[in-house]
Design an enzyme around this catalytic site. Sequence first.
Site, PDB file in Angstrom:
ATOM      1  N   GLU A 392       0.821  -1.216   0.000  1.00 32.31           N
ATOM      2  CA  GLU A 392       0.000   0.000   0.000  1.00 32.31           C
ATOM      3  C   GLU A 392       0.854   1.265   0.000  1.00 32.31           C
ATOM      4  OE1 GLU A 392      -2.630  -3.272   1.360  1.00 32.31           O
ATOM      5  OE2 GLU A 392      -0.624  -2.618   1.924  1.00 32.31           O
ATOM      6  N   GLN A 414      -7.119  -1.692  -1.901  1.00 36.54           N
ATOM      7  CA  GLN A 414      -8.188  -2.676  -2.079  1.00 36.54           C
ATOM      8  C   GLN A 414      -9.340  -2.523  -1.084  1.00 36.54           C
ATOM      9  OE1 GLN A 414      -7.464  -7.180  -1.882  1.00 36.54           O
ATOM     10  NE2 GLN A 414      -7.299  -6.696  -4.066  1.00 36.54           N
ATOM     11  N   PHE A 415      -9.042  -2.223   0.157  1.00 35.72           N
ATOM     12  CA  PHE A 415     -10.068  -1.964   1.177  1.00 35.72           C
ATOM     13  C   PHE A 415      -9.596  -0.816   2.066  1.00 35.72           C
ATOM     14  CE2 PHE A 415     -10.756  -6.402   0.095  1.00 35.72           C
ATOM     15  CZ  PHE A 415     -12.136  -6.490  -0.010  1.00 35.72           C
ATOM     16  N   ALA A 416     -10.537  -0.010   2.516  1.00 34.81           N
ATOM     17  CA  ALA A 416     -10.184   1.117   3.387  1.00 34.81           C
ATOM     18  C   ALA A 416      -9.440   0.651   4.629  1.00 34.81           C
ATOM     19  CB  ALA A 416     -11.446   1.883   3.791  1.00 34.81           C
ATOM     20  N   ASP A 417      -9.766  -0.548   5.114  1.00 32.16           N
ATOM     21  CA  ASP A 417      -9.121  -1.080   6.321  1.00 32.16           C
ATOM     22  C   ASP A 417      -7.626  -1.285   6.128  1.00 32.16           C
ATOM     23  OD1 ASP A 417     -11.718  -2.231   8.014  1.00 32.16           O
ATOM     24  OD2 ASP A 417     -11.970  -2.280   5.851  1.00 32.16           O
ATOM     25  N   ILE A 419      -5.596   0.790   4.284  1.00 33.41           N
ATOM     26  CA  ILE A 419      -4.932   2.006   3.826  1.00 33.41           C
ATOM     27  C   ILE A 419      -3.801   2.420   4.763  1.00 33.41           C
ATOM     28  CG2 ILE A 419      -6.365   3.729   5.033  1.00 33.41           C
ATOM     29  CD1 ILE A 419      -6.339   5.336   2.380  1.00 33.41           C
ATOM     30  N   PRO A 421      -0.951   1.144   5.989  1.00 32.05           N
ATOM     31  CA  PRO A 421       0.466   1.092   5.603  1.00 32.05           C
ATOM     32  C   PRO A 421       0.860   2.189   4.620  1.00 32.05           C
ATOM     33  CG  PRO A 421      -0.504  -1.099   5.528  1.00 32.05           C
ATOM     34  CD  PRO A 421      -1.635  -0.141   5.708  1.00 32.05           C
ATOM     35  N   HIS A 461     -12.800  -5.601   6.618  1.00 31.36           N
ATOM     36  CA  HIS A 461     -13.297  -5.261   5.283  1.00 31.36           C
ATOM     37  C   HIS A 461     -14.553  -4.407   5.367  1.00 31.36           C
ATOM     38  CE1 HIS A 461     -10.860  -8.888   4.736  1.00 31.36           C
ATOM     39  NE2 HIS A 461     -10.604  -8.436   3.526  1.00 31.36           N
TER      40      HIS A 461
END
Length: 671
Positions: A392, A414-417, A419, A421, A461
């Site tokens: 990320e 890919q997923f907000a969770d 982000i 890194p 997710h």
Amino acid sequence: MCISARMARLYDEEKALCSKYVHSTSRGHEAIQLAAAMHLLPKDYLAVYYRDESLLLGLGLTPYDLMLQLMAKSDDPFSEGRAYYAHAAIKKEGFPTIPHQSSATGMQAIPATGMAHGLKYLVQQGLLKGRNKPIVLCSVGDGAVAEGEVSEALQMAVLKELPILYLVQDNGWGISATAKEMRRMDAYEFAAGFKGMERLKTDGSDFRESYLAVEKAVEIVRRERRPVLLHAKVPLLGHHTSGVRKEWYRDDKDMALHLKEDPLPKLREVLVETGVNGDKLQKLEDEAEQIVLEAFKKASASLEPAAKQLYTHEFVPTPLKQEKGVRTPEGAEKVIMVDAALHALDEILSDHPEALFYGQDVGMRLGGVFREAANLSKKYGEARVFNTPIQEAYIIGSTAGMSAVGCKAIVEVQFADYIWPGINQLVEEISKSCYLTAGKFPVQTLIRVPIGAYGGGGPYHSGSVESTLLNIRGVKVVYPSNSADMKGLFKAAFYDPNPVLMLEHKGLYWSKLPGTEGAKTVEPDREYIIPLGQSRLVLSADSQRAESGESAVVVTYGMGVYWALAAASRLAGRVSILDLRSLNPLDWEAVQSEVNRHSRCLVLTEEPWLNSFAESLAGRISHACWQQLDAPVKVIGAQNLPAVPLNVALEEEMLPNGDKVYRGLLELLEY
């Protein structure tokens, strides 16, 4: 070298003035830095680090230029008094391009690698003309190679065979810790793990050896267009910084060992051996003295920044001021949100050869876990639409480098969770770039972030992270709630010259959830654009109800629009719904106007409400509109818990819904 050494001595002699702001010098690193400067061309790109003062002098910058930044003066040519010493930002004829760099050690490796990545792409597409193509030099300290983000950069450099030289300056120290305390191997040894990385070593205190080593490294990168790491061993003869002084942690024995490798007497000795007259050398030293002292006097007398300069260059102006195109073309079919995004991306790639799209699983085979890039890699080729490793930080940070070389990167986390890194790159390298370079290097990037909870996505997710993102100044954040807005905001975000985060609710992508059918709309035409910062009134209460004080406005975005619509259907004519669409910039005028019209306001979010953007907005409304309000501003959001549970019943309990909003509105309307 004489100039650089004299500057370092002067800064100690004039400590009261020169140590007002923290700085480092290149004392001990001069030979390798000057050798590097001599091999760069004006067409090249450079990422420096905070000790690269001699490298900058070698490119042709003057002591006066650097001292203006040292003293944070108004005429500082790089940042107008905003950035630390030797944090250059150069976009000037006759010089290599040097974009913004932060002080976070090692972080520049990713944007630098992004520059090389962008250059390779432009060459592949035939967009970069000329025989002698640019290269990138990334300068970094050996201690910083321990950073995970440096590994992400090296991984992509070898994976994509990028034209970049990593110049690692190893002085054996990392602030007050020695190399032996911090790592089992140096950068040269570490780089052996990156298959395809050419590795070279040199004595960075010996100018002749350094010059030849840089010459060889640059020749490989320039001719063969592949990455090289050059490890240069150098002494540290100055302080870590003016604020962390050498005498606090280094003993006489250590200093004596480093002084033996001083590049300046070494070069002087070589020149004498080769027949250069001692008087000529003395003349050079005297000239250096005069140059440095005159620059210091002139810089000291230079003006301080005016207070009004504080407020300039957060963003560069966007040309998009008005909504344009057709939102509901005659005969057009309704599309789901994920397809509206896909079509917008397809049209952008078709119209703009400098645009590319990358992220995890968006390339060949899958086309995104939500099919949001379906078939685009096949259509445009794997150089333009491609998969990245699970990195990320690289996905986000590389876009700063892409922007600097003229590419327009669209990327996806890919997923907000996941982000988090990439937050370091977003904060340190992207968000501050425009401001700290006085507008020279805005980062044009569109970062897509699937967000939100629905149907048992679980704790990793389902997260909503907009409040964290909105606390990062210097980035824009948009959040569409339907297909038409998705396409219009997508186009606007791409054309905006600033960094834009586009939050795309996964639960609205396909309009499968009950009550979200309205997210599927007629697809706007190819030219449709919604300027960022314009809200939309989704539902308007009856005028008579509003005039008699029997109405309320719900200010919301994303999934909140549909929870509000469900609640409003049970309160006929008494509810207006304002869809913000853009969270930064915020359409404050529309918010204020609607609140004043209705005198009652409910701010609705999917995030846990405590300390959220929604709660902050409610506080702002309460302060600005208190004379018109007939009731306290109400906030509804998710329960204040660390994560969304996997179990669907627990998820439902945690999140807002139409019933909860209905009860909140009833309570508000009873005031």
